[in-house]
Design an enzyme around this catalytic site. Structure first.
Site, mmCIF file in Angstrom:
data_model
loop_
_atom_site.group_PDB
_atom_site.id
_atom_site.type_symbol
_atom_site.label_atom_id
_atom_site.label_comp_id
_atom_site.label_asym_id
_atom_site.label_seq_id
_atom_site.Cartn_x
_atom_site.Cartn_y
_atom_site.Cartn_z
ATOM 1 N N HIS A 1 35.058 204.263 19.496
ATOM 2 C CA HIS A 1 33.920 204.791 18.698
ATOM 3 C C HIS A 1 32.758 205.014 19.495
ATOM 4 O O HIS A 1 32.157 206.000 19.438
ATOM 5 C CB HIS A 1 33.621 203.348 17.762
ATOM 6 N N SER B 1 32.703 220.360 31.139
ATOM 7 C CA SER B 1 32.127 221.315 29.853
ATOM 8 C C SER B 1 30.831 221.110 29.828
ATOM 9 O O SER B 1 29.999 222.047 29.770
ATOM 10 C CB SER B 1 32.894 220.688 28.504
ATOM 11 N N SER B 2 29.984 219.864 30.004
ATOM 12 C CA SER B 2 28.796 219.826 30.153
ATOM 13 C C SER B 2 28.175 220.410 31.047
ATOM 14 O O SER B 2 26.998 220.913 31.016
ATOM 15 C CB SER B 2 28.375 218.000 29.918
ATOM 16 N N TYR C 1 18.639 209.821 27.984
ATOM 17 C CA TYR C 1 17.783 210.772 27.631
ATOM 18 C C TYR C 1 18.452 212.359 27.576
ATOM 19 O O TYR C 1 17.806 213.004 26.835
ATOM 20 C CB TYR C 1 16.724 210.866 28.931
ATOM 21 N N TRP D 1 33.056 201.221 25.986
ATOM 22 C CA TRP D 1 32.744 202.545 26.403
ATOM 23 C C TRP D 1 32.236 203.029 27.771
ATOM 24 O O TRP D 1 32.103 204.060 28.321
ATOM 25 C CB TRP D 1 31.830 203.564 25.296
ATOM 26 N N ASP E 1 21.899 237.068 24.471
ATOM 27 C CA ASP E 1 22.914 236.134 24.445
ATOM 28 C C ASP E 1 22.753 235.228 25.447
ATOM 29 O O ASP E 1 21.782 235.129 26.407
ATOM 30 C CB ASP E 1 24.257 236.849 24.510
ATOM 31 N N SER F 1 10.023 218.499 17.540
ATOM 32 C CA SER F 1 8.596 219.015 17.934
ATOM 33 C C SER F 1 8.885 220.493 17.453
ATOM 34 O O SER F 1 7.587 221.073 17.326
ATOM 35 C CB SER F 1 8.697 219.181 19.690
ATOM 36 N N GLU G 1 21.982 209.525 30.818
ATOM 37 C CA GLU G 1 22.588 209.834 29.919
ATOM 38 C C GLU G 1 22.073 209.605 28.601
ATOM 39 O O GLU G 1 21.941 210.351 27.534
ATOM 40 C CB GLU G 1 23.929 209.206 29.793
ATOM 41 N N HIS H 1 21.974 205.823 32.654
ATOM 42 C CA HIS H 1 20.748 205.804 31.826
ATOM 43 C C HIS H 1 19.890 207.272 31.815
ATOM 44 O O HIS H 1 19.380 207.533 30.578
ATOM 45 C CB HIS H 1 19.598 204.815 32.633
ATOM 46 N N LYS I 1 4.401 211.178 23.706
ATOM 47 C CA LYS I 1 4.882 211.939 22.547
ATOM 48 C C LYS I 1 4.740 211.479 21.007
ATOM 49 O O LYS I 1 4.521 212.305 20.387
ATOM 50 C CB LYS I 1 6.659 211.891 23.016
ATOM 51 N N HIS J 1 18.486 198.041 34.541
ATOM 52 C CA HIS J 1 18.136 197.253 33.558
ATOM 53 C C HIS J 1 19.223 197.004 32.478
ATOM 54 O O HIS J 1 19.123 196.120 31.702
ATOM 55 C CB HIS J 1 16.695 197.803 32.866
ATOM 56 N N HIS J 2 20.364 197.570 32.708
ATOM 57 C CA HIS J 2 21.655 197.321 31.935
ATOM 58 C C HIS J 2 22.361 196.169 32.494
ATOM 59 O O HIS J 2 23.450 195.827 31.876
ATOM 60 C CB HIS J 2 22.468 198.790 31.805
ATOM 61 N N THR K 1 6.822 208.276 26.666
ATOM 62 C CA THR K 1 7.580 208.286 25.157
ATOM 63 C C THR K 1 6.380 208.028 24.365
ATOM 64 O O THR K 1 6.136 208.719 23.113
ATOM 65 C CB THR K 1 8.420 207.050 25.178
ATOM 66 N N ARG L 1 28.472 190.799 21.104
ATOM 67 C CA ARG L 1 29.232 192.195 20.625
ATOM 68 C C ARG L 1 30.559 192.105 21.069
ATOM 69 O O ARG L 1 30.839 191.202 21.835
ATOM 70 C CB ARG L 1 28.318 193.158 21.210
#
Lengths: 176, 507
Positions: B58, B150-151, B238, B123, B87, B249, B236, B234, B312, B283-284, B309, B431
């Site tokens: 998931h 791909s990315s 953002y 994950w 293009d 925006s 990722e 991390h 924004k 921090h993870h 943040t 979890r």
């Protein structure tokens, strides 16, 4: 320069950045190890510096010994199940390993403690876990552990279990 | 054949969007499976192994298959039109970046049918579990390699397009904010994805080629994996959030009928977020036993991210301030985003505090937190974007009543699922465990019911989109009064297959 050439140049540079960052991931490995050495983290393979030799005769702590192997063809056991020591007292105990395989095998022991927080008060002066052990086929080896329990050990800890697990070091001295 | 060989940015954008919807449905079905098991204490439908495989897949499918491609889809459709380019810079490469994805997705799904099943490692793919899993893990590793490739190719394409192919007069500081956020995101991707590729490559060689990067049996260190993974992980976060910020925006000024408040500060805030995101990864992993100095550094650095943040969020609110607001579906989703994402940001600040985090680490509080930013943040932004641009792309207006229904159902069910998970986490429910003590039952039942409802509500979304493609009220060239970027002002509705073959001059 035409647009196409400019696009090619820019994309080439970006691809280079991606390649460098791929290398950077691998560069993190030695970097991490160096930081661990510098900060003294993960230093299980190093002797502890024992400062205090004042023996606290008013307390007795029971040290229990345990041994495990992880997918390793060795018989591994402590020669005594437990000892009673006074904090600050220099103590020597022995473990025995037997290589029952028909080939030389190299292993590395990793210590752990129960309760976990007792670990920082358990100071090993000498230990077979500081180096890798290579045993010839059928060889038997007795190995000492010399340790001192820090007198600053919290008062509610009366028993410490010292447990070793031997892991095979792959690719050295023959593999199963 | 047209769809396989196409090099048109609009076709490829459409492919990306449909692909991510398919993945969103598969990942959503897995989430429903997870919630079905958690409906009652005890084990009913899934054994613990299968449960772990579902949570892992998931996560991977939603992050890499649904949320990242959906924004690449928007980028393909919108960036050339917004900067006045005919293009993308490398049209064939663009086709290839997309067609890597279905193969990666197939590998991921195939892993369920391998001996030992899909990897049940989470994950994040933490060592040492990854070193011990069955062949499903190898398929997952290759899938991650393909997705990463791909990315990276997509990002190189996007950066080149934005930097080299803007219409004359379209200076960097005149670009729509969506283009800006994608430029920064693409740089993040180029810098972060290869690190993930490195991490999974090391896992692969640990598994099969006798290296011991993470394998403790040979002197490796599983904690090292966590450092490398989160160095990617991390940024990722953002990579997922920033394009969503870009969509919001565009939407908020259009429905406030005011230009975006503080455009320049938005650009700088986005860049600041991107740069700081590379120095907060640990921090993870406050609980791995790092020195207090390290914990303090990562705690303060994490809190500093709240500043740009906050800039924004305040700018979006200031844009709405005294605007002539109307609340069509895109604006509703944008407002939902604004509330829910900010809430997720606040719980993030709570988790940034070391002593608090050590309590809440790996509880449902964390699950609630990141779903508030991923679902109510990124997914709501994606919905806002679809409703916003769908009339332009298809030439038909969507059904406004059904759109509003879709929004309210999604919002209510979303909060039903995840708001209560804050309570579960604070009460200590861990979890990634298929069973729980009786005292957690009530909140879990509410959460599961919400999940079933949210799943059904997305069928309505599919219906609305298909209905809009098939027909409906003709959309004018500029259906939204306040919209002002090039695709609204210079192009007819529906947009023709080829646009801006002659670049416009921006005055």
């Amino acid at each position: 320069m035409t647009l196409q050439q400019e696009n090619r140049r820019l994309s080439g540079r970006l691809a280079l950045v991606a390649l460098i960052m791929f290398g950077f991931a691998f560069a993190l490995v030695p970097f991490y190890n160096e930081i661990c050495v510098a900060l003294g983290i993960n230093s299980i393979e190093k002797a502890d510096a024992v400062a205090n030799t004042q023996v606290d005769l008013s307390r007795t702590v029971t040290i229990e010994f345990d041994s495990n192997t992880h997918n390793l063809p060795w018989r591994f056991r402590p020669l005594q199940n437990y000892v009673k020591v006074h904090p600050g007292e220099l103590t020597t105990v022995e473990y025995e390993i037997v290589n029952v395989r028909e080939a030389p095998v190299t292993g590395q022991a990793v210590p752990s403690y129960g309760p976990q927080r007792a670990g920082e008060y358990f100071q090993k002066v000498e230990c077979f876990c500081f180096t890798q052990q290579t045993l010839a086929p059928g060889e038997t080896r007795r190995m000492p552990v010399v340790f001192v329990v820090d007198p600053k050990l919290p008062k509610d800890v009366n028993t410490i279990a010292l447990s070793y697990t031997f892991f095979e070091v792959a690719g050295r001295g023959g593999k199963s | 054949m047209r769809w396989i060989t196409t090099t048109n940015h609009k076709d490829i954008g459409t492919l990306y969007l449909w692909f991510s919807f398919v993945m969103f449905s598969i990942g959503g079905l897995m989430a429903v499976g997870i919630r079905l098991e958690l409906f009652s204490p005890g084990l009913q439908f899934l054994d613990p192994d299968r449960f772990n495989q579902l949570t892992t897949m998931h996560g991977l499918i939603m992050v890499f298959g649904a949320i990242m491609p959906v924004f690449v889809g928007f980028a393909n459709w919108q960036i050339p039109m917004m900067i006045g380019a005919p293009d993308m810079a490398f049209a064939r490469l663009n086709n290839w970046s997309f067609w890597l994805l279905p193969f990666a997705a197939t590998l991921l799904v195939l892993s369920f049918f391998m001996p030992g099943g899909a990897p049940g490692v989470g994950w994040t793919m933490y060592a040492p579990l990854t070193v011990q899993m069955g062949i499903g893990m190898d398929l997952t590793i290759f899938a991650v390699h393909l997705l990463g490739m791909s990315s990276i190719l997509g990002s190189i394409n996007i950066i080149t397009t934005i930097l080299n192919m803007r219409a004359p007069g379209m200076t960097l500081m005149r670009m729509p904010l969506f283009v800006w956020t994608w430029l920064i995101t693409a740089y993040l991707l180029v810098a972060a994805m290869p690190v993930l590729a490195g991490a999974v490559t090391m896992t692969l060689t640990d598994r099969h080629f006798g290296t011991t990067f993470f394998n403790a049996a040979g002197g490796g260190d599983p904690v090292l994996y966590q450092h490398i993974f989160w160095f990617f992980g991390h940024p990722e976060v953002y990579i997922i959030a920033l394009p969503g910020f870009g969509v919001i925006s565009q939407v908020i000024p259009a429905f406030s009928r005011k230009p975006l408040f503080g455009y320049a500060s938005m650009v700088y805030a986005t860049s600041a977020i991107a740069i700081i995101s590379f120095i907060v990864w640990a921090h993870h992993m406050y609980t791995v036993g790092m020195p207090v100095t390290g914990q303090l550094f990562f705690m303060y650095a994490t809190m500093i991210i709240a500043v740009p943040t906050g800039v924004k969020v305040f700018n979006w609110v200031a844009t709405m301030w005294k605007g002539s607001l109307t609340f069509e579906t895109p604006m509703l989703f944008a407002c939902g985003f604004l509330f829910m994402f900010t809430l997720g940001g606040f719980t993030g600040l709570v988790l940034a505090v070391v002593p608090v985090d050590i309590q809440m680490h790996d509880t449902y509080y964390v699950v609630a937190h990141f779903h508030y930013v991923m679902v109510a943040g990124a997914l709501f932004a994606a919905f806002a974007g679809v409703y916003f641009w769908l009339p332009k792309w298809t030439g038909h207006m969507y059904n406004e009543t059904l759109g509003k229904w879709h929004f309210w159902l999604t919002l209510i069910f979303f909060n039903m699922i995840f708001f209560v998970q804050h309570f579960l986490g604070l009460a200590g429910m861990p979890r990634r465990i298929p069973d729980y003590p009786l005292m957690f039952e009530t909140w879990n039942k509410i959460s599961s019911l919400g999940a079933f409802g949210m799943g059904l509500a997305q069928l309505l979304f599919l219906y609305i989109v298909i209905q809009t493609i098939r027909g409906g009220e003709k959309a004018p060239q500029k259906p939204w009064e306040g919209a002002d970027s090039l695709e609204w002002t210079h192009l007819p509705t529906p947009v023709p297959y080829h646009t801006f073959e002659v670049q416009p001059v921006i005055k």
